[in-house]
Design a protein around this motif. Structure first.
Motif, PDB file in Angstrom:
ATOM      1  N   ASN A 150      -1.853   7.196  -1.591  1.00  0.00           N
ATOM      2  CA  ASN A 150      -2.532   7.008  -0.309  1.00  0.00           C
ATOM      3  C   ASN A 150      -2.154   8.158   0.610  1.00  0.00           C
ATOM      4  O   ASN A 150      -1.314   8.982   0.267  1.00  0.00           O
ATOM      5  CB  ASN A 150      -2.183   5.648   0.307  1.00  0.00           C
ATOM      6  CG  ASN A 150      -0.703   5.503   0.569  1.00  0.00           C
ATOM      7  OD1 ASN A 150      -0.161   6.221   1.390  1.00  0.00           O
ATOM      8  ND2 ASN A 150      -0.046   4.594  -0.152  1.00  0.00           N
ATOM      9  N   THR A 185       0.820  -1.214   0.000  1.00  0.00           N
ATOM     10  CA  THR A 185       0.000   0.000   0.000  1.00  0.00           C
ATOM     11  C   THR A 185       0.854   1.264   0.000  1.00  0.00           C
ATOM     12  O   THR A 185       0.500   2.249  -0.635  1.00  0.00           O
ATOM     13  CB  THR A 185      -0.938   0.005   1.223  1.00  0.00           C
ATOM     14  OG1 THR A 185      -1.783  -1.135   1.152  1.00  0.00           O
ATOM     15  CG2 THR A 185      -1.781   1.258   1.288  1.00  0.00           C
ATOM     16  N   LYS A 196       2.505   4.603  -5.128  1.00  0.00           N
ATOM     17  CA  LYS A 196       1.118   4.293  -4.747  1.00  0.00           C
ATOM     18  C   LYS A 196       0.478   5.537  -4.151  1.00  0.00           C
ATOM     19  O   LYS A 196       1.098   6.265  -3.377  1.00  0.00           O
ATOM     20  CB  LYS A 196       1.065   3.160  -3.719  1.00  0.00           C
ATOM     21  CG  LYS A 196       1.580   1.842  -4.221  1.00  0.00           C
ATOM     22  CD  LYS A 196       0.523   1.143  -5.024  1.00  0.00           C
ATOM     23  CE  LYS A 196       1.017  -0.229  -5.438  1.00  0.00           C
ATOM     24  NZ  LYS A 196      -0.016  -1.199  -5.531  1.00  0.00           N
TER      25      LYS A 196
END
Length: 134
Positions: A56, A49, A54
Protein backbone atom coordinates in the motif's frame (compact mmCIF):
# COMPACT_ATOMS: atom_id res chain seq x y z
CA UNK A 1 -18.44 35.80 0.40
CA UNK A 2 -14.77 35.80 1.41
CA UNK A 3 -15.26 37.42 4.81
CA UNK A 4 -16.18 35.86 8.11
CA UNK A 5 -19.24 37.40 9.71
CA UNK A 6 -20.88 36.91 13.10
CA UNK A 7 -23.39 34.45 11.60
CA UNK A 8 -20.49 32.11 10.73
CA UNK A 9 -19.35 31.78 14.34
CA UNK A 10 -20.95 29.72 17.06
CA UNK A 11 -19.89 30.32 20.66
CA UNK A 12 -20.56 27.62 23.22
CA UNK A 13 -19.85 28.50 26.84
CA UNK A 14 -17.94 25.83 28.72
CA UNK A 15 -20.87 25.39 31.09
CA UNK A 16 -23.13 24.36 28.18
CA UNK A 17 -20.74 21.72 26.84
CA UNK A 18 -21.20 18.11 27.84
CA UNK A 19 -18.20 16.92 29.78
CA UNK A 20 -18.03 13.63 31.62
CA UNK A 21 -15.18 11.84 33.35
CA UNK A 22 -13.65 8.78 31.76
CA UNK A 23 -15.86 5.74 32.11
CA UNK A 24 -16.18 2.19 30.90
CA UNK A 25 -17.61 2.09 27.38
CA UNK A 26 -20.47 -0.20 28.37
CA UNK A 27 -21.64 2.46 30.84
CA UNK A 28 -21.77 5.16 28.15
CA UNK A 29 -24.77 5.96 25.96
CA UNK A 30 -25.68 3.99 22.85
CA UNK A 31 -24.18 6.56 20.45
CA UNK A 32 -20.85 6.53 22.28
CA UNK A 33 -20.79 2.73 22.31
CA UNK A 34 -21.50 2.64 18.57
CA UNK A 35 -18.77 5.18 17.79
CA UNK A 36 -16.25 3.30 19.93
CA UNK A 37 -17.18 0.02 18.21
CA UNK A 38 -16.75 1.67 14.80
CA UNK A 39 -13.36 3.10 15.84
CA UNK A 40 -12.19 -0.32 17.03
CA UNK A 41 -13.25 -1.84 13.69
CA UNK A 42 -11.53 1.00 11.81
CA UNK A 43 -8.32 0.57 13.83
CA UNK A 44 -8.29 -3.18 13.21
CA UNK A 45 -8.86 -2.73 9.45
CA UNK A 46 -6.23 0.03 9.25
CA UNK A 47 -3.60 -2.05 11.06
CA UNK A 48 -4.33 -5.02 8.79
CA UNK A 49 -3.83 -2.77 5.77
CA UNK A 50 -0.46 -1.41 6.95
CA UNK A 51 0.86 -4.69 8.40
CA UNK A 52 4.41 -5.62 7.38
CA UNK A 53 4.47 -7.20 3.94
CA UNK A 54 1.20 -5.58 2.78
CA UNK A 55 1.44 -3.51 -0.39
CA UNK A 56 0.00 0.00 0.00
CA UNK A 57 1.04 3.64 -0.16
CA UNK A 58 0.35 4.61 3.47
CA UNK A 59 4.02 4.80 4.49
CA UNK A 60 5.48 5.75 1.10
CA UNK A 61 3.02 8.51 0.24
CA UNK A 62 0.02 9.33 2.45
CA UNK A 63 1.98 9.57 5.70
CA UNK A 64 5.50 10.07 4.40
CA UNK A 65 5.93 13.33 6.32
CA UNK A 66 5.38 12.09 9.89
CA UNK A 67 4.47 8.39 9.66
CA UNK A 68 1.96 9.09 12.44
CA UNK A 69 -1.51 7.92 11.43
CA UNK A 70 -4.57 9.43 13.06
CA UNK A 71 -8.02 7.91 12.56
CA UNK A 72 -11.35 9.69 12.98
CA UNK A 73 -14.95 8.48 13.14
CA UNK A 74 -17.80 10.96 12.74
CA UNK A 75 -21.37 10.30 13.82
CA UNK A 76 -23.92 12.21 11.73
CA UNK A 77 -27.67 12.45 12.13
CA UNK A 78 -29.01 11.96 8.59
CA UNK A 79 -32.62 13.15 8.01
CA UNK A 80 -33.66 9.97 6.15
CA UNK A 81 -31.10 7.37 7.25
CA UNK A 82 -30.86 8.15 10.96
CA UNK A 83 -27.42 7.94 12.53
CA UNK A 84 -24.61 7.36 10.01
CA UNK A 85 -20.87 6.98 10.66
CA UNK A 86 -18.00 8.04 8.45
CA UNK A 87 -14.28 7.28 8.62
CA UNK A 88 -11.32 9.51 7.87
CA UNK A 89 -7.54 9.59 8.28
CA UNK A 90 -4.90 12.26 8.30
CA UNK A 91 -2.76 12.78 5.20
CA UNK A 92 0.70 14.29 5.50
CA UNK A 93 2.37 14.10 2.15
CA UNK A 94 4.79 17.08 2.23
CA UNK A 95 3.10 18.76 -0.70
CA UNK A 96 2.57 22.52 -1.18
CA UNK A 97 -1.09 22.03 -0.26
CA UNK A 98 -0.02 20.88 3.19
CA UNK A 99 -1.44 18.27 5.48
CA UNK A 100 -5.02 17.28 6.17
CA UNK A 101 -6.03 16.30 9.70
CA UNK A 102 -8.24 13.27 10.28
CA UNK A 103 -11.10 15.34 11.70
CA UNK A 104 -11.26 17.65 8.71
CA UNK A 105 -10.97 14.70 6.35
CA UNK A 106 -13.87 12.81 7.96
CA UNK A 107 -16.10 15.91 7.89
CA UNK A 108 -15.25 16.38 4.20
CA UNK A 109 -16.04 12.72 3.55
CA UNK A 110 -19.46 13.12 5.19
CA UNK A 111 -20.13 16.30 3.23
CA UNK A 112 -19.14 14.64 -0.05
CA UNK A 113 -21.57 11.79 0.69
CA UNK A 114 -24.33 14.21 1.67
CA UNK A 115 -23.99 17.77 0.28
CA UNK A 116 -27.09 18.77 2.27
CA UNK A 117 -25.27 18.09 5.55
CA UNK A 118 -25.82 20.77 8.20
CA UNK A 119 -23.48 21.62 11.07
CA UNK A 120 -26.12 20.63 13.60
CA UNK A 121 -26.21 17.13 12.02
CA UNK A 122 -22.66 16.47 13.29
CA UNK A 123 -23.20 14.62 16.56
CA UNK A 124 -19.87 13.25 17.69
CA UNK A 125 -16.29 12.71 16.53
CA UNK A 126 -13.76 10.21 17.87
CA UNK A 127 -10.05 10.58 17.15
CA UNK A 128 -7.35 7.97 17.69
CA UNK A 129 -3.60 8.12 17.08
CA UNK A 130 -2.22 4.77 15.92
CA UNK A 131 1.39 3.62 15.76
CA UNK A 132 2.52 2.18 12.44
CA UNK A 133 3.88 -1.35 12.85
CA UNK A 134 7.65 -1.57 12.29
Amino acid sequence: DTKICDDDIEVHPFEDMETVPAMEVDKAGEDVQNVVREMRDFRRAFLETVAPGKQNDVRRFWLRKTRKPVLAVLLVRHPEKGMVMYRGTNMEVSMPTGSLCAERNVIGTALAANPGLRREDLRMVAVLAVALPP
